[in-house]
Design a protein around this motif. Structure first.
Motif, PDB file in Angstrom:
ATOM      1  N   PRO A 129       0.834  -1.201   0.000  1.00  0.00           N
ATOM      2  CA  PRO A 129       0.000   0.000   0.000  1.00  0.00           C
ATOM      3  C   PRO A 129       0.872   1.256   0.000  1.00  0.00           C
ATOM      4  O   PRO A 129       2.050   1.215   0.355  1.00  0.00           O
ATOM      5  CB  PRO A 129      -0.778  -0.115   1.316  1.00  0.00           C
ATOM      6  CG  PRO A 129       0.118  -0.918   2.202  1.00  0.00           C
ATOM      7  CD  PRO A 129       0.827  -1.882   1.286  1.00  0.00           C
ATOM      8  N   VAL A 130       0.260   2.354  -0.391  1.00  0.00           N
ATOM      9  CA  VAL A 130       0.924   3.654  -0.330  1.00  0.00           C
ATOM     10  C   VAL A 130       0.475   4.307   0.965  1.00  0.00           C
ATOM     11  O   VAL A 130      -0.728   4.441   1.223  1.00  0.00           O
ATOM     12  CB  VAL A 130       0.539   4.533  -1.538  1.00  0.00           C
ATOM     13  CG1 VAL A 130       1.123   5.919  -1.405  1.00  0.00           C
ATOM     14  CG2 VAL A 130       0.989   3.867  -2.832  1.00  0.00           C
ATOM     15  N   LEU A 131       1.428   4.699   1.796  1.00  0.00           N
ATOM     16  CA  LEU A 131       1.125   5.355   3.061  1.00  0.00           C
ATOM     17  C   LEU A 131       1.306   6.856   2.895  1.00  0.00           C
ATOM     18  O   LEU A 131       2.340   7.306   2.409  1.00  0.00           O
ATOM     19  CB  LEU A 131       2.041   4.842   4.169  1.00  0.00           C
ATOM     20  CG  LEU A 131       1.763   5.432   5.547  1.00  0.00           C
ATOM     21  CD1 LEU A 131       1.815   4.351   6.601  1.00  0.00           C
ATOM     22  CD2 LEU A 131       2.755   6.514   5.879  1.00  0.00           C
ATOM     23  N   THR A 132       0.297   7.630   3.279  1.00  0.00           N
ATOM     24  CA  THR A 132       0.368   9.084   3.221  1.00  0.00           C
ATOM     25  C   THR A 132       0.126   9.636   4.617  1.00  0.00           C
ATOM     26  O   THR A 132      -0.953   9.420   5.192  1.00  0.00           O
ATOM     27  CB  THR A 132      -0.687   9.658   2.249  1.00  0.00           C
ATOM     28  OG1 THR A 132      -0.548   9.025   0.979  1.00  0.00           O
ATOM     29  CG2 THR A 132      -0.531  11.155   2.099  1.00  0.00           C
ATOM     30  N   ASP A 133       1.127  10.296   5.168  1.00  0.00           N
ATOM     31  CA  ASP A 133       0.998  10.925   6.481  1.00  0.00           C
ATOM     32  C   ASP A 133       0.204  12.212   6.307  1.00  0.00           C
ATOM     33  O   ASP A 133       0.607  13.109   5.570  1.00  0.00           O
ATOM     34  CB  ASP A 133       2.390  11.219   7.043  1.00  0.00           C
ATOM     35  CG  ASP A 133       2.361  11.732   8.472  1.00  0.00           C
ATOM     36  OD1 ASP A 133       1.272  12.129   8.952  1.00  0.00           O
ATOM     37  OD2 ASP A 133       3.425  11.757   9.108  1.00  0.00           O
ATOM     38  N   LEU A 134      -0.946  12.311   6.970  1.00  0.00           N
ATOM     39  CA  LEU A 134      -1.815  13.476   6.844  1.00  0.00           C
ATOM     40  C   LEU A 134      -1.741  14.381   8.074  1.00  0.00           C
ATOM     41  O   LEU A 134      -2.595  15.233   8.267  1.00  0.00           O
ATOM     42  CB  LEU A 134      -3.262  13.026   6.601  1.00  0.00           C
ATOM     43  CG  LEU A 134      -3.472  12.179   5.347  1.00  0.00           C
ATOM     44  CD1 LEU A 134      -4.880  11.607   5.320  1.00  0.00           C
ATOM     45  CD2 LEU A 134      -3.195  12.989   4.092  1.00  0.00           C
ATOM     46  N   GLY A 135      -0.729  14.193   8.906  1.00  0.00           N
ATOM     47  CA  GLY A 135      -0.565  15.035  10.083  1.00  0.00           C
ATOM     48  C   GLY A 135      -1.441  14.562  11.223  1.00  0.00           C
ATOM     49  O   GLY A 135      -1.649  13.373  11.423  1.00  0.00           O
ATOM     50  N   HIS A 136      -1.956  15.509  11.985  1.00  0.00           N
ATOM     51  CA  HIS A 136      -2.831  15.163  13.110  1.00  0.00           C
ATOM     52  C   HIS A 136      -4.261  15.003  12.632  1.00  0.00           C
ATOM     53  O   HIS A 136      -4.644  15.501  11.571  1.00  0.00           O
ATOM     54  CB  HIS A 136      -2.752  16.233  14.195  1.00  0.00           C
ATOM     55  CG  HIS A 136      -1.456  16.204  14.934  1.00  0.00           C
ATOM     56  ND1 HIS A 136      -1.034  15.110  15.644  1.00  0.00           N
ATOM     57  CD2 HIS A 136      -0.474  17.129  15.067  1.00  0.00           C
ATOM     58  CE1 HIS A 136       0.144  15.358  16.183  1.00  0.00           C
ATOM     59  NE2 HIS A 136       0.501  16.577  15.833  1.00  0.00           N
TER      60      HIS A 136
END
Length: 153
Positions: A129-136
């Motif tokens: 999978p592609v992981l995208t950090d979206l912050g808080h």
């Protein structure tokens, strides 16, 4: 801000995740999109505290979302542990899917076991999978499930 990484999901026993939103994007061939919140304290995940990490896991269109192995009367030989993402290259669910669903044998399928608060997800995919950090965490939205075509950022 605490960064979310695959390593944290796969190796940190003190990290907990909870589903915030699930989408199946039929416009792009049933791509699976999970939005999770995560924290080292399970209580923060349960209450949706704003200090939670907010991230997206996207599985491409050839991924398959399956129900729990228990529902197929399969018992996985995996110890129960709090790691949020298990990556299995050999599992009873994967063997079952190869036999019963005629998975493309030219692809190296992997069983991704997402262990979220009160709900596990089992995804078979030949690609990670592609992981995208979206912050808080961005809102107090309740858990949403959708199988409709959705525009994705």
């Amino acid at each position: 801000m605490q960064e979310i990484t695959f390593e944290k999901l796969q190796f940190c026993e003190d990290y907990h995740i909870g589903l915030n939103q699930f989408l199946m994007d039929v416009a792009t061939g049933n791509r699976l999109i999970f939005h999770f919140r995560g924290h080292t304290e399970e209580t923060m995940v349960i209450v949706g505290d704003y200090s939670c990490n907010y991230f997206r896991l996207t599985f491409e269109e050839d991924a398959i979302l399956l129900r729990s192995p228990d529902l197929y009367e399969l018992k996985e030989d995996v110890e129960i542990n709090p790691i949020p993402l298990l990556t299995l290259t050999d599992s009873k669910l994967l063997t079952f899917a190869h036999e019963m669903m005629n998975l493309d044998p030219t692809k190296d399928w992997v069983h991704y076991w997402l262990r979220a608060f009160e709900q596990d997800f089992h995804v078979l995919s030949p690609r990670p999978p592609v992981l995208t950090d979206l912050g808080h965490k961005r809102s107090d939205a309740i858990v949403k499930h959708s199988f409709d075509s959705v525009s994705v950022e």
